[in-house]
Design an enzyme around this catalytic site. Structure first.
Site, PDB file in Angstrom:
ATOM      1  N   ASP A  11       0.841  -1.197   0.000  1.00  0.00           N
ATOM      2  CA  ASP A  11       0.000   0.000   0.000  1.00  0.00           C
ATOM      3  C   ASP A  11       0.875   1.245   0.000  1.00  0.00           C
ATOM      4  O   ASP A  11       0.938   2.005   0.980  1.00  0.00           O
ATOM      5  CB  ASP A  11      -0.943  -0.033   1.208  1.00  0.00           C
ATOM      6  N   LYS A  34       0.254  -7.986  -2.390  1.00  0.00           N
ATOM      7  CA  LYS A  34      -1.040  -7.434  -2.792  1.00  0.00           C
ATOM      8  C   LYS A  34      -0.828  -6.059  -3.400  1.00  0.00           C
ATOM      9  O   LYS A  34      -0.179  -5.194  -2.798  1.00  0.00           O
ATOM     10  CB  LYS A  34      -1.986  -7.323  -1.595  1.00  0.00           C
ATOM     11  N   ASP A  61      -5.834  -6.477  -5.952  1.00  0.00           N
ATOM     12  CA  ASP A  61      -6.987  -6.213  -5.092  1.00  0.00           C
ATOM     13  C   ASP A  61      -7.723  -4.958  -5.572  1.00  0.00           C
ATOM     14  O   ASP A  61      -7.573  -3.885  -4.998  1.00  0.00           O
ATOM     15  CB  ASP A  61      -6.481  -6.045  -3.652  1.00  0.00           C
ATOM     16  N   LEU A  62      -8.534  -5.120  -6.631  1.00  0.00           N
ATOM     17  CA  LEU A  62      -9.258  -3.978  -7.186  1.00  0.00           C
ATOM     18  C   LEU A  62     -10.747  -4.010  -6.871  1.00  0.00           C
ATOM     19  O   LEU A  62     -11.458  -3.051  -7.162  1.00  0.00           O
ATOM     20  CB  LEU A  62      -9.047  -3.909  -8.710  1.00  0.00           C
ATOM     21  N   LYS A  63     -11.243  -5.122  -6.344  1.00  0.00           N
ATOM     22  CA  LYS A  63     -12.638  -5.223  -5.883  1.00  0.00           C
ATOM     23  C   LYS A  63     -13.625  -4.736  -6.945  1.00  0.00           C
ATOM     24  O   LYS A  63     -14.432  -3.828  -6.703  1.00  0.00           O
ATOM     25  CB  LYS A  63     -12.822  -4.422  -4.592  1.00  0.00           C
ATOM     26  N   HIS A  65     -16.732  -4.078  -9.196  1.00  0.00           N
ATOM     27  CA  HIS A  65     -18.168  -4.068  -8.894  1.00  0.00           C
ATOM     28  C   HIS A  65     -18.838  -3.204  -9.944  1.00  0.00           C
ATOM     29  O   HIS A  65     -18.810  -1.979  -9.878  1.00  0.00           O
ATOM     30  CB  HIS A  65     -18.404  -3.504  -7.490  1.00  0.00           C
ATOM     31  N   ASP A  66     -19.444  -3.848 -10.945  1.00  0.00           N
ATOM     32  CA  ASP A  66     -20.075  -3.125 -12.039  1.00  0.00           C
ATOM     33  C   ASP A  66     -21.055  -4.078 -12.708  1.00  0.00           C
ATOM     34  O   ASP A  66     -21.277  -5.186 -12.220  1.00  0.00           O
ATOM     35  CB  ASP A  66     -19.017  -2.616 -13.025  1.00  0.00           C
ATOM     36  N   ASN A  69     -21.211  -7.420 -17.855  1.00  0.00           N
ATOM     37  CA  ASN A  69     -20.409  -7.372 -19.073  1.00  0.00           C
ATOM     38  C   ASN A  69     -19.136  -6.551 -18.878  1.00  0.00           C
ATOM     39  O   ASN A  69     -18.062  -6.918 -19.381  1.00  0.00           O
ATOM     40  CB  ASN A  69     -21.231  -6.784 -20.222  1.00  0.00           C
ATOM     41  N   THR A  70     -19.247  -5.448 -18.151  1.00  0.00           N
ATOM     42  CA  THR A  70     -18.073  -4.620 -17.886  1.00  0.00           C
ATOM     43  C   THR A  70     -17.048  -5.375 -17.048  1.00  0.00           C
ATOM     44  O   THR A  70     -15.844  -5.341 -17.316  1.00  0.00           O
ATOM     45  CB  THR A  70     -18.485  -3.324 -17.174  1.00  0.00           C
ATOM     46  N   THR A 117     -13.275  -5.625   6.414  1.00  0.00           N
ATOM     47  CA  THR A 117     -12.898  -5.797   7.815  1.00  0.00           C
ATOM     48  C   THR A 117     -12.912  -4.475   8.576  1.00  0.00           C
ATOM     49  O   THR A 117     -12.742  -4.466   9.795  1.00  0.00           O
ATOM     50  CB  THR A 117     -11.507  -6.453   7.941  1.00  0.00           C
ATOM     51  N   ARG A 179      -2.941  -8.552  12.520  1.00  0.00           N
ATOM     52  CA  ARG A 179      -2.017  -7.719  13.276  1.00  0.00           C
ATOM     53  C   ARG A 179      -1.283  -8.572  14.307  1.00  0.00           C
ATOM     54  O   ARG A 179      -1.928  -9.293  15.075  1.00  0.00           O
ATOM     55  CB  ARG A 179      -2.778  -6.606  14.017  1.00  0.00           C
ATOM     56  N   GLN A 188      -8.818  -0.927  11.106  1.00  0.00           N
ATOM     57  CA  GLN A 188      -9.423  -2.249  11.128  1.00  0.00           C
ATOM     58  C   GLN A 188     -10.216  -2.450  12.416  1.00  0.00           C
ATOM     59  O   GLN A 188      -9.821  -1.983  13.484  1.00  0.00           O
ATOM     60  CB  GLN A 188      -8.337  -3.336  11.033  1.00  0.00           C
ATOM     61  N   GLY A 208      -0.162  -5.562   6.050  1.00  0.00           N
ATOM     62  CA  GLY A 208       0.378  -4.371   5.416  1.00  0.00           C
ATOM     63  C   GLY A 208       1.302  -3.585   6.315  1.00  0.00           C
ATOM     64  O   GLY A 208       2.496  -3.843   6.396  1.00  0.00           O
ATOM     65  N   ARG A 209       0.728  -2.623   7.044  1.00  0.00           N
ATOM     66  CA  ARG A 209       1.519  -1.673   7.820  1.00  0.00           C
ATOM     67  C   ARG A 209       2.462  -2.306   8.840  1.00  0.00           C
ATOM     68  O   ARG A 209       3.574  -1.780   9.022  1.00  0.00           O
ATOM     69  CB  ARG A 209       0.580  -0.666   8.491  1.00  0.00           C
TER      70      ARG A 209
END
Length: 230
Positions: A11, A34, A61-63, A65-66, A69-70, A117, A179, A188, A208-209
């Site tokens: 990130d 990621k 990790d783009l999640k 949601h559309d 077809n897109t 989360t 964590r 979180q 991540g962090r």
């Protein structure tokens, strides 16, 4: 190939940050990383190609949601990048998830986000107007993802056992919000330590962090690996 290792959330705001971070690890060490929205929007697909060229595995990790077809068309593009895993929002519905699977093909792993989360039950009920419990919502989404032939879900480690019971043992539960004991929770809300996540059956953990912002990221990563694999 053995992918059983913590996934490092890259990130970072820039491509240069990623290069500097990855250069700290021993040459030839294969990582699972990621790449999320911030980095992908800043650096584009080239960052995926760069990380893959280094020999690392990539969870993009783009999640998505559309409309179906897109999402199908977008997944076909992501498949050409050689990603190892990517995701959609389960809230997009069964037909969208089926379209995502078709566009991506059968090889990369495809998982669905259930509830973030960072979301509490009170927030879910107020903001999404979903008036079940948080656990019921997560399990419902997991069932729909399995029905759409996805490989698994992104979920809190607290929901892993219930999801496994409602689906199958090989249905992937990828758990962010990990964590080490004593770490800052950040934004979180539903968190767990690496060893506890392993004990409840998480297949992948995302950290991540606690790694990327550590004074010695390599040592922090190795400590989390040791805890996860023990």
């Amino acid at each position: 190939m053995n992918e059983s290792r913590p996934i490092i959330a890259l990130d970072f705001p820039s491509f240069d940050d990623v290069k500097s971070f990855l250069a700290r690890f021993p040459e030839g060490e294969q990582l699972y990383v990621k790449i999320g929205m911030e980095l992908y929007y800043a650096a584009g697909p080239e960052v995926v190609r760069y990380v893959k060229k280094l020999g690392h595995w990539v969870f993009l990790d783009l999640k998505l949601h559309d409309i179906p077809n897109t999402v199908k068309s977008a997944m076909a593009v992501l498949a050409n990048l050689g990603v190892d895993m990517t995701n959609v929002h389960a809230a997009g519905g069964l037909e969208m998830m089926k379209a995502a699977r078709e566009g991506l093909g059968s090889q990369p792993k495809l998982i669905a986000v259930t509830q973030l989360t960072s979301t509490s039950q009170e927030q879910m009920q107020d903001n999404q107007n979903i008036q079940t419990s948080l656990a019921e919502s997560v399990i419902h989404y997991a069932g729909k993802a399995a029905q759409a032939a996805l490989n698994g879900v992104v979920c809190s480690a607290h929901e892993v056992e219930a999801i496994k019971a409602a689906t199958t043992d090989d249905f992937i539960c990828l758990t962010p919000g990990i964590r080490p004991a004593g770490s800052d929770l950040g934004d979180q809300k539903r968190v767990m330590t690496p060893s506890a996540a392993r004990a409840v059956g998480s297949d992948y953990i995302v950290v991540g962090r606690p790694i990327t912002q550590a004074a010695d990221p390599v040592a922090a990563y190795q400590a989390i690996c040791q805890e996860w694999q023990s």
